[in-house]
Design a protein around this motif. Sequence first.
Motif, PDB file in Angstrom:
ATOM      1  N   GLU A   1      -0.241  -2.084  -6.007  1.00  0.00           N
ATOM      2  CA  GLU A   1      -1.463  -2.425  -5.615  1.00  0.00           C
ATOM      3  C   GLU A   1      -2.476  -3.584  -6.674  1.00  0.00           C
ATOM      4  O   GLU A   1      -2.786  -4.686  -6.121  1.00  0.00           O
TER       5      GLU A   1
ATOM      6  N   THR B   1      -0.364   2.568  -9.263  1.00  0.00           N
ATOM      7  CA  THR B   1      -0.952   1.414  -8.576  1.00  0.00           C
ATOM      8  C   THR B   1      -0.673   0.035  -9.196  1.00  0.00           C
ATOM      9  O   THR B   1      -1.015  -1.035  -8.670  1.00  0.00           O
TER      10      THR B   1
ATOM     11  N   GLU C   1      -6.793   4.817  -4.155  1.00  0.00           N
ATOM     12  CA  GLU C   1      -6.158   3.734  -3.596  1.00  0.00           C
ATOM     13  C   GLU C   1      -7.255   2.488  -3.567  1.00  0.00           C
ATOM     14  O   GLU C   1      -8.504   2.648  -3.852  1.00  0.00           O
TER      15      GLU C   1
ATOM     16  N   THR D   1      -7.361   1.603 -13.731  1.00  0.00           N
ATOM     17  CA  THR D   1      -6.909   2.770 -12.939  1.00  0.00           C
ATOM     18  C   THR D   1      -6.420   3.835 -13.809  1.00  0.00           C
ATOM     19  O   THR D   1      -6.122   3.609 -15.036  1.00  0.00           O
TER      20      THR D   1
ATOM     21  N   SER E   1       0.722  -1.223   0.081  1.00  0.00           N
ATOM     22  CA  SER E   1       0.114  -0.071   0.056  1.00  0.00           C
ATOM     23  C   SER E   1       1.098   1.022   0.180  1.00  0.00           C
ATOM     24  O   SER E   1       2.073   1.128   0.083  1.00  0.00           O
TER      25      SER E   1
END
Lengths: 465, 465, 465
Positions: free
Chosen positions: B363, B359, B330, B354, A327
Amino acid sequence: MLNPNRLFPAASAARAVAIKLYETVKDAPILSPHGHTDPSWFAENKPFPNPAKLLITPDHYIFRMLYSQGVSLESLGVPQLDGKESADPREVWRIFAKHYYLFRGTPTRQWVDYTFENEFGLTDRLNEHNADEYYDIIDRKLQTPEFLPRALFERFRIEALATTDAAFDTLEYHKQIRESGWGGRVLPTFRPDAVIDAEYSGFQDNLKKLAESANEDVSTWKGYLTALRKRRRFFIENGATATDHGHLTALTADLSLLDAEALYERIYTGKMNPGDVELFQAQMLTEMAGMSVEDGLTMQLHPGSVRNHNLKVYEKFGRDKGADIPSPTEYVRSLKPLLDKYGNEPNFTFIVFTLDESTFSRELAPLAGHYPCLRLGPPWWFHDSPEGMMRFRETATETAGFYNTVGFNDDTRAFLSIPARHDVARRIDCAFLGRLVAEHSIDEDEAFELIHELTVNLVKKAYKL
Amino acid sequence: MLNPNRLFPAASAARAVAIKLYETVKDAPILSPHGHTDPSWFAENKPFPNPAKLLITPDHYIFRMLYSQGVSLESLGVPQLDGKESADPREVWRIFAKHYYLFRGTPTRQWVDYTFENEFGLTDRLNEHNADEYYDIIDRKLQTPEFLPRALFERFRIEALATTDAAFDTLEYHKQIRESGWGGRVLPTFRPDAVIDAEYSGFQDNLKKLAESANEDVSTWKGYLTALRKRRRFFIENGATATDHGHLTALTADLSLLDAEALYERIYTGKMNPGDVELFQAQMLTEMAGMSVEDGLTMQLHPGSVRNHNLKVYEKFGRDKGADIPSPTEYVRSLKPLLDKYGNEPNFTFIVFTLDESTFSRELAPLAGHYPCLRLGPPWWFHDSPEGMMRFRETATETAGFYNTVGFNDDTRAFLSIPARHDVARRIDCAFLGRLVAEHSIDEDEAFELIHELTVNLVKKAYKL
Amino acid sequence: MLNPNRLFPAASAARAVAIKLYETVKDAPILSPHGHTDPSWFAENKPFPNPAKLLITPDHYIFRMLYSQGVSLESLGVPQLDGKESADPREVWRIFAKHYYLFRGTPTRQWVDYTFENEFGLTDRLNEHNADEYYDIIDRKLQTPEFLPRALFERFRIEALATTDAAFDTLEYHKQIRESGWGGRVLPTFRPDAVIDAEYSGFQDNLKKLAESANEDVSTWKGYLTALRKRRRFFIENGATATDHGHLTALTADLSLLDAEALYERIYTGKMNPGDVELFQAQMLTEMAGMSVEDGLTMQLHPGSVRNHNLKVYEKFGRDKGADIPSPTEYVRSLKPLLDKYGNEPNFTFIVFTLDESTFSRELAPLAGHYPCLRLGPPWWFHDSPEGMMRFRETATETAGFYNTVGFNDDTRAFLSIPARHDVARRIDCAFLGRLVAEHSIDEDEAFELIHELTVNLVKKAYKL
């Protein structure tokens, strides 16, 4: 199967340099200052049980990918919390072989191919048709003396291998290794997360174990710190040169003594206020830094992983099942309290890792390119891959330089992948240096010096090996 | 104008492989599972009005760049909310031609050049001198049968084309197409944003339309959900295989029934507390996931765009005028409630997009490389470009693998750009695979298999086509 | 020492184009619209004191790297707040030479090598053995007329050089230069941070200086704004074409007159509420934008640096000692109030910089590719490096185009590094364009036009030179 020029740039000028550089480090010893192998392997030196148990079941890189494509963890024999686990290792192997195409383009493919060819002499691509043959060959070899843990350790030319151990660990296997007369250097690493993170499973029990192992009353802040100091000393006596800290964030704090005592009291008694758990971890990073200034242990910080993201997998299989997800991680403000206090200490080495690549050029390289204590850990976990390693060099080098980095960490619990991982790291460093030479940013003689620094010297220096 | 080797690596080894790979997919059918073309084009099959209306006015990639360099939207004939719109299409075309140099280095340049050469046989670079000639040639062709929407659809070798449609849409054009006897496959996509986002313009009216279209009372949580279920069923009956959700964030929630009912009551009656709008959207993503588990519609999430950023442009010209700006997004914590509930469902396909490239490695690839339901959408919007696509492959592949991706989306309302966009995507995939082969990370036979997977098979599988 | 093809791609097709492009700009004049050289150098035209004082002591890129590897700032003669500073310049030089290997792979190495070879004819790599020889040669040359500041300015082919000056600066050196009859163009830049940031050291004194310099009562909001307007006018009369704003964040605000007056009252009287300091800076960015709309000064915003991160270094050595660290920076929501008010003004040029590279593709290129006022500043500070510049082109060009960028800023206080820095920038632009040509994304004639735009024209246009 393995082309000798793999991972080198396709462009000829850079490749030519990379090839020459690699020649000088391909047989260099392996320094593995951070990893998760099991010291009992080297203490007891028993054969590894079977190909699946050795190569698949413990490797979350492998079973997470299979799981993401619909293969159940049960069918792969991943241990379950209730102890049920019935998968036939040959069946597990067949599933892996059948789905081996899923790893195309991933580092796992590189590691496994390397292991097949270099350790087992297997040079066809694994598939469902040759699965059984591969299984049999590997299985037979695992029963031979050449494949006992210590023999492999030596064949891999491992000069030093660090394990990761709880603060209250007896380090019995490390002692056993040392007292066995065998020359392999297996070091413990002091990892106190279980007695610092109040949300760690069994935290209260862990504190009791800490108290017992240190023979110290940990019911007060002072006693708790003394216990940790004693345990660090015990680790040092058993060969440790470093600590490691896995935190959710990089937050540090520098509380007054009174505030720290009161905070510890709340943590110890379990009467925490909101935010106390994180604040205590933050305070403890600064305390650990202070102890490193005292006792010289190199300090490592691994922040940013949201652990056990998949609730159902966690409930059935427990920790470390490929469901830890990086994260966004902040360093600049987070590290300031610690750095304000110890950032300029001459004998303090603080190695910071990240799972958030955007921080390399923005935060970490600027910090490491200024603070005397700071060094950049190599690309970690998901980024421990050809592209990830190359991005690390491309985004960190210009500001941090090479000399604020610390070489490679394999960080693995998959013992056989260690030479493969170091080989990938060396190749990517050669490729990066090859390009710098081909683009005339550095001279070729410097590249030869640098590849040796990156492979050996900087590791030894940072980890005091 | 178009070099046959454009976008391939300049380094010869990788380029040679890329060229061979491309040969095998350049004529492959187009699968366009996500886009914004107008189904009425294919239902009514009328000629497109003129070059400006076809190529410039509807393309926000074009007019946003011109606007950024001082060209007014009025002069480009961009429709205004008050209905005033007087720009002469030839004048609009001349402005575009005069400023065509602004698109150097952008994907728009690639798309427009491709369209000129392949659809209209025009091979000089557009400029103010040949503007009129180009206009005349294109304008004439648009009046010919070969340039009617259905003829183009066939010439483009489109095997399936998905539109995007409101939850209460009658899908009359889709029916008309199906009933016309024409063989082109044009699918609707269920996009319920207008009845889920309480700040969407006309939200209360939209709820009424939902109620009417589903013949259901939506004044209760239960009725509202039933209406959505019925509409999904209606979409499926009309060929839909997917839903799409455009949210500001990726936030999901999993409220208790009581809390959800109370929240919906506040949303329905317009008596929202602060945070309710976002929470309701979050809850609805989880509800939609649950319905996808039931009815098998593949679910797409497009978060992260701050819409209508330019107040003055919005007030005069309305939505979708090139002023939607990506923002940090996020995923790890945001998606957890939904994934906790449905992340391990075997028949659920959840494609996440995204606008925040940081990310991918941090992520999204780790999430997609673990959860069975998750797939990574291709680079979206601003990142639907050679460099963006290449960064996607470079940052996502090592952790997610190729098989957790879903091929390409053209995502366009500019119909003529569809073949050009797919061609760019295929070329970049060939270039990436060419490098992997040239660097010996995968074998050449695997690259041939992979390029076909990326172009055709993974799209069909993810979107159930 | 300097290969003529350095920084060009190693792949031959792209390199060949890059070499040809570079031929056309290598001798182009230098436009330096943003930097930190000292105007007194050019006003007084005195010899630079010695090699260390010229090349090392003022260059935080150099001493930060040395400091990070354990070299004390004292030993480098970095000025201390208490005025103690005793390092022998030759000793400083020797330390630098001995540690020159630390700069391998960093842009500093490129800049210093360039300076050695091109300004001093020194072509061996610096090391501890040739340190004294180098020192002597450089020291002697600095005493010759050819190395006086004005002679260097001319030899460097600098067409315009902007300094950075406080809002209350008398600009006496700029006047002296202008009145001296010397033809060099040295422009001031209006930098009002010291009277806008209430936490700036000496803020209250700074307000007094502002009042005096403008002959205006600044105790009211109206008087304060009038004083700033007058000072901007004074700067324009002295040649300024731009303002510059260094803020912690990109936050802007657009308060009502009443709220702004009340806020200023609190700021002026020092009775701030929490958040007032940041809010006032945010409001002042919008005010400054409004004044730029009035008076035509190009506005520059440099956000995102956490200043003086190292407490102990700051306490002993003060500001600008290599301990400013970038931090994550948000633009989309932060800039909206300012852009809502002035974003569509036709004669407003607003150049935004970043230290957070993840914002280029996500936020800044999309904003610059839409708003008529916005332009992207070149890669700044740590990113002013070969890899950083290349990433900027790769991540910003596809969405912003080339024409929403503004050429290069050297941003330096190290005067001798100016030609070296511009040379690196030109080379990287040639390398990027060479690749675009080699991959057939643009035509070669366009690349020749673009390299001239990037080197000269876009700078002149954005900064109104």
